[in-house]
Design a protein around this motif. Structure first.
Motif, PDB file in Angstrom:
ATOM      1  N   ASP B   7       0.819  -1.204   0.000  1.00 26.15           N
ATOM      2  CA  ASP B   7       0.000   0.000   0.000  1.00 26.15           C
ATOM      3  C   ASP B   7       0.852   1.254   0.000  1.00 26.15           C
ATOM      4  O   ASP B   7       0.615   2.177  -0.766  1.00 26.15           O
ATOM      5  CB  ASP B   7      -0.901   0.030   1.239  1.00 26.15           C
ATOM      6  CG  ASP B   7      -2.111  -0.855   1.050  1.00 26.15           C
ATOM      7  OD1 ASP B   7      -2.249  -1.414  -0.064  1.00 26.15           O
ATOM      8  OD2 ASP B   7      -2.901  -0.993   1.993  1.00 26.15           O
ATOM      9  N   SER B   8       1.842   1.268   0.896  1.00 26.34           N
ATOM     10  CA  SER B   8       2.591   2.512   1.029  1.00 26.34           C
ATOM     11  C   SER B   8       3.461   2.743  -0.195  1.00 26.34           C
ATOM     12  O   SER B   8       3.618   3.872  -0.650  1.00 26.34           O
ATOM     13  CB  SER B   8       3.415   2.529   2.311  1.00 26.34           C
ATOM     14  OG  SER B   8       4.503   1.677   2.171  1.00 26.34           O
ATOM     15  N   SER B  11       1.210   4.025  -2.913  1.00 29.33           N
ATOM     16  CA  SER B  11       0.785   5.410  -2.756  1.00 29.33           C
ATOM     17  C   SER B  11       1.911   6.356  -3.194  1.00 29.33           C
ATOM     18  O   SER B  11       1.648   7.432  -3.726  1.00 29.33           O
ATOM     19  CB  SER B  11       0.316   5.686  -1.326  1.00 29.33           C
ATOM     20  OG  SER B  11       1.367   6.146  -0.536  1.00 29.33           O
ATOM     21  N   ARG B  14       1.719   6.413  -6.933  1.00 29.14           N
ATOM     22  CA  ARG B  14       0.572   7.214  -7.380  1.00 29.14           C
ATOM     23  C   ARG B  14       0.853   8.702  -7.233  1.00 29.14           C
ATOM     24  O   ARG B  14       0.600   9.485  -8.131  1.00 29.14           O
ATOM     25  CB  ARG B  14      -0.673   6.840  -6.580  1.00 29.14           C
ATOM     26  CG  ARG B  14      -1.558   5.818  -7.266  1.00 29.14           C
ATOM     27  CD  ARG B  14      -2.951   5.829  -6.662  1.00 29.14           C
ATOM     28  NE  ARG B  14      -2.931   5.720  -5.219  1.00 29.14           N
ATOM     29  CZ  ARG B  14      -2.803   4.557  -4.572  1.00 29.14           C
ATOM     30  NH1 ARG B  14      -2.700   3.436  -5.245  1.00 29.14           N
ATOM     31  NH2 ARG B  14      -2.785   4.514  -3.259  1.00 29.14           N
ATOM     32  N   LYS B  15       1.408   9.053  -6.088  1.00 28.66           N
ATOM     33  CA  LYS B  15       1.717  10.465  -5.850  1.00 28.66           C
ATOM     34  C   LYS B  15       2.603  11.013  -6.951  1.00 28.66           C
ATOM     35  O   LYS B  15       2.401  12.109  -7.455  1.00 28.66           O
ATOM     36  CB  LYS B  15       2.452  10.626  -4.509  1.00 28.66           C
ATOM     37  CG  LYS B  15       1.533  10.928  -3.342  1.00 28.66           C
ATOM     38  CD  LYS B  15       2.355  11.186  -2.093  1.00 28.66           C
ATOM     39  CE  LYS B  15       1.542  10.861  -0.851  1.00 28.66           C
ATOM     40  NZ  LYS B  15       2.379  10.657   0.330  1.00 28.66           N
TER      41      LYS B  15
END
Lengths: 313, 522
Positions: B7-8, B11, B14-15
């Protein structure tokens, strides 16, 4: 209570390594230094490395930073005092003694993941209780792991305590049932129930634990009076998940923190305490049945942060 | 097991993808979340710092900031560093990309699988000079004895005969445990016919502290015995010990000096915290271990030890223990674990698992049947059981790219499969062969026989028919068309899963959520 005699000094003995690591880290880090950003960063690193956990560490560090900015904390020594106070405050008054049944046998259900040290910890509990002249019966409900029943039996022989057992691979709940009957029939003071190691992620095994619990509850009123989770002190942040999951399934009343002599850090206790409300009741510090101490937060924190000026400085 | 880390990382990607132009500070900032996630996963503090630094350096060096697809580029950087920290070849990503480019397959991140010569052999097993001796060591409760059994099963399956030597004379009943485990491996016919023996001297067991040194003699006799019996491999199960216990560490040293094991494996609990590297380092300094076996990997540990231990000790991770069963030992491949950590699945491991359970002839026979539309409920049941032998459903699904993350919060219960098995078991021969004959009264009988509802029986029949039809259609297609057909099903995987999950009362509640998750990803 004789049980608590010399708690502080015994705990200190067992915690020598813990103290060396955490305090040497913190102490040599802090003492004699002026507090600045660099020191705060180093402190954060030291707490993380003691398995205190990211969340709890951030809370502690935030407090330190606040005190630093407000000018309350100026030197390393101030920080040491502050941390001692803060960590102690995480452990409000709590019943850390074993609960016992008003009449009839007190039932202690012992749970934990594989290899946490359940059977060894039970031998320690058993020795402690037997030394208090209590009549103890052990129930070998780990019918899964090869040799587990025999392991408990050997401890039973060494400690002179009866062990109720079933077939390898049999139904653990039925062994628990037999053990309850035996405890009642023989007028035992304490019945300690060993269970198979299970990962908290294995639903069927967790349900089996719930079943064992309900079988016990039907046999003896108010039982189990204690449900202990044995936690390996070397485990990392996953120990929190274990505590949470076992609490959900088995309604934990306490934690037995095993193998604290082995790990160099004691910080996981802080992490567990800040995340769950389950008290730590005992600490295991070695391999013999006498290597057990009741958990006392004051002396624990004292031992961790104690100033031994004559020795260390 | 790596959901949080995945997940991290995702993210971060994605960022970075969402920004039209990114700067150095964007990269650094994004890595802060990764840093926290790694620390929460019990990756050692210093390793975390090093890892994050090296990712940032590499990203800046590769000019990720100027890339048109910074997120995409960043995945490559992180993947390479992860593989490197896990002990693999950091060039794997590039190779995989080149390979993907040359074959023209796939869009988006490609799984770097099937690279030849990527790994050194998992185990060094010389066969010409008497038995190969393997010594297992580690802290108490790390899972040595269980792993001995699994390793013996692994070797037996590969045709090696094994002698297990019970050298743990400290823990009560450790010898009996190894004897029982050894007997289980020996009797398991699915592992082949190679001999598995246990050398045990229960009378040498003494109380803690009194038997130090005797273990060396037991090991010596065990190896001699193996030589006499013509056994290929000897596995020494030593007592658990603290790395700070000098007397016991010296005992290991003696075993090492006397028997000169070809390989020393250190067993490490994957759930160990920051201290993992310290104990591993201490064992390694004393014994020069050849490899590490991480146990209890099937828990929800975030696997930080895997990332730290190799990096700090330099000893490679060889196997991971993933369950209570004898077969629950997987070879550790850095690139595959890196894929799993990044939520990209691990198809290769899945294929290997399947290969171990199904022979090629069986697979071909089934394929022929499927193509002709002759699949029966019996075939279906057999397939179901094969899949279940491969491991818990959730574990298997987690190996599929993207699915692991989608199923993160979904409760996949193998119990649903019990119900399906029960339904099929309650059918008679005719019904199994031609499920079309199911009418109301038959459904009623089957439902009461299997303890399910008529509705569930009907659903199974319907799904069975749909799947048979699909396979029949696919039988007449080229392999390329087959792939397209499955893709064209869109949320096909989701629908299939939903269908399975749709069984049972609990299942129906989560079906929509799975489906929506799949849709979201599309």
């Amino acid at each position: 209570m004789s049980f608590f005699k010399n708690v502080i000094s015994r705990l200190k003995d067992g915690l020598v390594k813990t103290r060396q690591s955490l305090t040497r880290g913190l102490r040599s880090l802090l003492v004699g230094r002026v507090l600045d950003d660099q020191l705060i960063a180093e402190l954060e690193s030291a707490l993380i490395q003691a398995d205190v956990g990211v969340v709890a560490t951030r809370q502690l560090i935030a407090g330190v930073r606040e005190g630093y900015l407000a000018g309350r904390l100026k030197r390393g020594e101030d920080v040491l005092d502050y941390l001692k106070r803060e960590i102690k405050a995480m452990w409000p008054e709590h019943d850390r003694q074993l609960r016992s049944a008003p009449s009839g046998p007190t039932v202690i259900l012992v749970t934990g993941i594989n290899g946490a040290g359940k059977t060894t910890s039970i031998s320690k509990l058993c020795a402690t209780l037997r030394n208090q002249n209590k009549k103890v019966i052990l129930a070998a409900c780990d019918t899964f792991r090869a040799g587990a029943v025999r392991q408990l039996e050997i401890w039973g022989e060494r400690l002179g305590v009866e062990v109720i057992k079933g077939q390898q691979g049999g139904d653990p709940a039925s062994v628990a049932f037999d053990a309850c009957k035996a405890a009642l029939a023989r007028n035992a003071d304490v019945l300690i129930i060993d269970t198979a190691g299970r990962l908290h992620t294995q639903d069927p095994l967790m349900r089996q634990l719930a079943k064992i619990r309900s079988v016990i509850a039907r046999q003896i009123e108010g039982a189990p009076h204690e449900t202990l989770l044995v936690l390996d002190a070397t485990s990392g942040q996953n120990a929190l998940r274990q505590a949470e999951e076992f609490a959900k399934t088995a309604d934990l009343t306490g934690i037995f923190l095993a193998k604290l002599d082995g790990t160099a850090k004691g910080g996981i206790v802080v992490a567990i305490r800040s995340a769950t409300n389950i008290p730590v009741k005992f600490v295991g510090l070695g391999e013999t049945p006498d290597d057990i101490q009741p958990f006392d937060p004051d002396s624990f924190v004292e031992a961790l942060f104690e100033t031994e000026s004559a020795v260390e400085v | 097991m790596f959901e949080r880390l995945s997940d991290s990382f995702n993210s971060v990607f994605r960022k970075l993808s969402g920004q039209s132009s990114i700067s150095e500070s964007n990269v650094r900032e994004a890595m802060q979340d990764v840093r926290t996630a790694l620390l929460e996963a019990d990756v050692h503090y210093e390793v975390v710092e090093k890892f994050c630094d090296s990712v940032v350096q590499e990203a800046l060096g590769r000019e990720v900031t100027k890339s048109l697809k910074p997120g995409q580029e960043m995945i490559g950087v992180v993947y390479d560093r992860l593989v490197e920290f896990l002990g693999g070849d950091p060039g794997a990503w590039k190779q995989a990309e080149d390979m993907a480019a040359s074959t023209g397959a796939g869009q988006g991140p490609v799984l770097p699988i099937g690279l030849s010569g990527e790994h050194p052999p998992i185990m060094h097993l010389p066969s010409d000079q008497g038995p190969t001796v393997i010594m297992m060591c580690g802290l108490q409760g790390s899972g040595k004895t269980t792993t001995c059994g699994k390793l013996a099963a692994y070797l037996k399956k590969r045709g090696r005969s094994v002698m297990l030597v019970a050298a743990d004379l400290q823990r009560p009943a450790a010898v009996e445990q190894l004897q029982t485990v050894g007997a289980q491996v020996a009797q398991d016919e699915t592992l082949g016919s190679a001999k598995v023996l246990v050398h045990a001297e229960p009378d040498k067991t003494a109380e803690y502290g009194k038997a130090v040194g005797v273990a060396v003699q037991v090991c010596r006799r065990g190896v001699e015995e193996a030589r006499k019996q013509g056994i290929d491999t000897v596995i020494l199960d030593t007592a658990g010990r603290l790395h700070v216990n000098d007397a016991l560490m010296e005992e290991l040293n003696q075993v090492n000096k006397t028997l000169r094991p070809h390989q020393i494996f250190l067993i490490v609990d994957a759930m160990t915290g920051q201290d993992a590297v310290n104990s591993a380092k201490a064992f390694h300094e004393r014994l020069e271990v050849d490899g590490i076996i991480l146990t209890k990997f099937d828990s929800d540990t975030r696997g930080g030890a895997a990332i730290s231990v190799k990096h700090v000790t330099g000893a490679p991770i060889k196997f991971i223990g993933v369950g209570e069963k004898l077969g629950a030992l997987e070879e550790f491949h850095p690139s595959r674990i890196a894929s799993r950590i990044l939520g990209m699945g691990d198809v290769l491991s899945l294929v290997e698992k399947a290969r171990h359970e199904v022979s090629e002839e069986e697979a071909e026979a089934l394929q022929a049947k499927l193509a002709k539309g002759e699949m029966t409920m019996d075939d279906f049941l057999k397939q179901l059981r094969t899949i279940r032998r491969m491991g818990p459903l959730k574990q298997l699904l987690g190996l599929l790219p993207g699915i692991g993350a989608a199923l993160k919060d979904v409760h996949v219960e193998d119990k649903q499969l019990d119900r399906i098995e029960a339904i099929v078991n309650s059918m008679n021969r005719e019904e199994r062969k031609t499920p079309d004959v199911l009418d109301n009264s038959r459904r009623k009988r089957i439902a009461s026989g299997s303890g399910t509802s008529q509705n569930e029986v009907g659903q199974l029949a319907k799904q069975f028919a749909a799947v048979s039809k699909l396979f029949k259609q696919m039988g007449s297609m080229s392999s390329k068309a087959q792939v397209d057909a499955v893709r064209a099903m869109g949320a096909g995987a989701g629908a299939g899963l939903g269908g399975m999950g749709g069984f049972g009362k609990k299942g129906s509640s989560y079906t929509p959520s799975i489906k929506s998750k799949f849709k979201k990803r599309k």
